[in-house]
Design a protein around this motif. Structure first.
Motif, PDB file in Angstrom:
ATOM      1  N   VAL A  48      35.822  37.754  43.202  1.00 34.54           N
ATOM      2  CA  VAL A  48      35.118  39.026  43.370  1.00 34.54           C
ATOM      3  C   VAL A  48      34.401  39.051  44.716  1.00 34.54           C
ATOM      4  N   GLN A  49      34.614  40.101  45.505  1.00 35.96           N
ATOM      5  CA  GLN A  49      33.941  40.243  46.794  1.00 35.96           C
ATOM      6  C   GLN A  49      32.531  40.791  46.582  1.00 35.96           C
ATOM      7  N   PRO A  50      31.569  40.296  47.322  1.00 36.92           N
ATOM      8  CA  PRO A  50      30.170  40.744  47.133  1.00 36.92           C
ATOM      9  C   PRO A  50      29.976  42.200  47.565  1.00 36.92           C
ATOM     10  N   ASP A  51      29.028  42.828  46.891  1.00 39.69           N
ATOM     11  CA  ASP A  51      28.566  44.170  47.275  1.00 39.69           C
ATOM     12  C   ASP A  51      29.646  45.237  47.143  1.00 39.69           C
ATOM     13  N   ARG A  52      30.652  44.974  46.341  1.00 42.16           N
ATOM     14  CA  ARG A  52      31.659  46.005  46.069  1.00 42.16           C
ATOM     15  C   ARG A  52      31.797  46.153  44.561  1.00 42.16           C
ATOM     16  N   THR A 117      42.555  44.026  32.711  1.00 39.66           N
ATOM     17  CA  THR A 117      42.786  44.336  34.119  1.00 39.66           C
ATOM     18  C   THR A 117      41.446  44.506  34.831  1.00 39.66           C
ATOM     19  N   ALA A 118      41.286  43.808  35.950  1.00 36.86           N
ATOM     20  CA  ALA A 118      40.104  43.958  36.805  1.00 36.86           C
ATOM     21  C   ALA A 118      40.529  44.660  38.093  1.00 36.86           C
ATOM     22  N   ARG A 119      39.656  45.553  38.607  1.00 33.14           N
ATOM     23  CA  ARG A 119      39.947  46.302  39.834  1.00 33.14           C
ATOM     24  C   ARG A 119      38.741  46.256  40.756  1.00 33.14           C
ATOM     25  N   GLN A 120      39.019  45.988  42.031  1.00 31.41           N
ATOM     26  CA  GLN A 120      37.977  46.041  43.068  1.00 31.41           C
ATOM     27  C   GLN A 120      38.626  46.516  44.360  1.00 31.41           C
ATOM     28  N   ALA A 121      38.081  47.613  44.877  1.00 35.02           N
ATOM     29  CA  ALA A 121      38.678  48.228  46.062  1.00 35.02           C
ATOM     30  C   ALA A 121      40.170  48.446  45.781  1.00 35.02           C
ATOM     31  N   GLY A 122      41.056  47.910  46.615  1.00 37.87           N
ATOM     32  CA  GLY A 122      42.489  48.085  46.376  1.00 37.87           C
ATOM     33  C   GLY A 122      43.123  46.939  45.615  1.00 37.87           C
ATOM     34  N   ALA A 123      42.301  45.973  45.191  1.00 33.95           N
ATOM     35  CA  ALA A 123      42.846  44.795  44.512  1.00 33.95           C
ATOM     36  C   ALA A 123      42.865  45.002  43.000  1.00 33.95           C
TER      37      ALA A 123
END
Length: 430
Positions: A48-52, A117-123
């Motif tokens: 997981v990327q921070p702050d997103r 399913t996990a989603r973050q930004a385009g990932a």
């Protein structure tokens, strides 16, 4: 017992300086049963990327029920998830996150499939698993099993290799030891019924059981189906492995010899043939000698197997055959032989006519399948049969989850046959 989790979660932590960020991923780990009807696993989201913002969505299919949770924010990196079948609730940690119609005690194996399913930004990352909550399987060994009361590890491990468990919070494999040299068939069957009532059913989330009965153990199961209230509905699948449903000539012959004490116990005398097996000489038809009557087994064979029980008879044969008849008088009679495993004739195992007898119509014509185990001796049959038993128990519930958002529900990989043929290659579960 295999299990795949229900809820995804992630801990928002910054990536370590100087290191490339790992891609988003979802894992379902440490599957297990937390108790009867309670399925649990830990669900982990990494990368997981921070702050997103991150969201997760999941779908759980429980039999005919589909539970969908719309995307929601992550609250922790790792969460223990539980599907509680009797309560009709999905929990993430201590929080109830979804409800469904409670599942009653199982009358057959239950398929549960999960997609997260996990989603973050385009990932996007997805994890899928399937489980089968299985009916308990009770293994009932044969005569002289008390010589070694421990479960045969070859037998138990073969089922465990297919996802069963003999230990844990909710085991689904049970081995029933009993005193075969002391108890009659009726008494041993009563002990089996008590064991199922007090040890098996309280440990499992099930209204029915499977029984693997070897030799005398198969007669005990048949006795309870015929005479124990509720057993005609309790047994789902019945495996009769080397079971002398019409008795065995050896039970009569061995009792005549000085070292034949093991053939004179109550249970052994109830293994006398119910078919004609003696004649004074070869010029007269086969008959039953006056001291060879078997009222117990004759009474059992008057009771046909109910249609609700799926029964499988498994048998072996060895070179030299098996005693099928006695001509003349002891101590010097002549023996006739037929196909069998050295103790039990194939015809006796299948309920077919022997020496002009009537067979067992309520058994022979109600078998789902008869399985030839090949050149096996009687005492090796259970170990030889257990892989075939495992094939039958698990074939119809081995599935591959194949679901995407907006796509079809998980599809099973089995044929739509009444029973899957032995040896059929099935797709594997995730």
């Amino acid at each position: 017992m295999l299990f795949a989790g229900a809820v995804a979660a992630a801990l928002l932590l910054p990536a370590a300086e100087g290191h490339e960020e790992a891609p988003l991923s979802v894992r379902i780990v440490e599957p297990h049963l937390r108790g009867p009807g309670r399925l649990g696993a830990d669900v982990i989201v990494d990368g997981v990327q921070p702050d997103r913002p991150v969201s997760v969505e999941w779908t759980v299919v429980i039999g005919a029920q589909t539970i969908y949770r719309s995307p929601h924010p992550l609250i922790a990196r790792r969460v223990p998830a539980t599907i509680d079948l009797p309560a009709g609730r999905v929990r993430a940690g201590d929080v109830s996150v979804a409800e469904f119609t409670p599942v009653p005690l199982l009358d057959d194996d239950l398929l549960v499939s999960v997609e997260i399913t996990a989603r973050q930004a385009g990932a996007t990352a997805t994890a899928r698993r399937s489980i089968v909550v299985r009916l308990p399987t009770v293994i009932v060994p044969g005569y002289l099993n008390e010589i070694d009361t421990a479960a045969d590890p070859r037998v138990v491990s073969e089922l465990e290799r297919r996802g069963y468990s003999a230990e844990g919070a909710s085991p689904d494999v049970f081995w029933f030891p009993y005193q075969s040299r002391r108890l009659s068939l009726r008494e041993a069957a009563v002990a089996l019924a008590a064991y199922v009532r007090t040890a098996v059913l309280p440990a499992a989330y099930a209204a029915r059981i499977n029984v693997v009965g070897y030799s005398l153990g198969g007669l005990m199961a048949r006795w309870n189906i015929a005479f124990e209230p509720g057993w005609e509905r309790l047994v789902n699948r019945l495996f009769l492995i080397g079971v002398p449903s019409e008795g065995a000539v050896a039970a009569y012959a061995y009792a005549w010899y000085p070292l034949g004490g093991l053939a004179r116990t109550p249970a052994a005398r109830e293994l006398l043939p119910t078919f004609p097996f003696w004649r004074p000489d070869a010029r007269v038809p086969w008959s039953v000698p006056p001291d060879g009557q078997n009222a117990t087994l004759t009474e059992l064979n008057r009771h046909p197997l109910p249609a609700s029980v799926r029964a499988y008879a498994m048998y072996g044969h060895q070179a030299g055959g098996t005693m099928s008849g006695i001509t003349g008088y002891f101590p010097n009679p002549r023996f006739s032989y037929g196909p069998g495993d050295g103790i039990v004739l194939v015809a006796s195992a299948l309920g077919l006519a022997v020496n002009g007898g009537g067979g067992v119509p309520g058994l022979a014509d109600r078998l789902t399948a008869a399985v030839d185990l090949g050149p096996q001796r009687h005492f090796t049959l259970l170990a030889a049969a257990i892989s075939k038993v495992g094939d039958i128990l698990t074939a119809r519930t081995t599935v591959r989850v194949a679901r995407r958002r907006g796509g079809p529900a998980p599809q099973a990989c089995w044929s739509n046959l009444r029973e899957v043929p032995l040896g059929l290659s099935l797709c594997g579960a995730f």
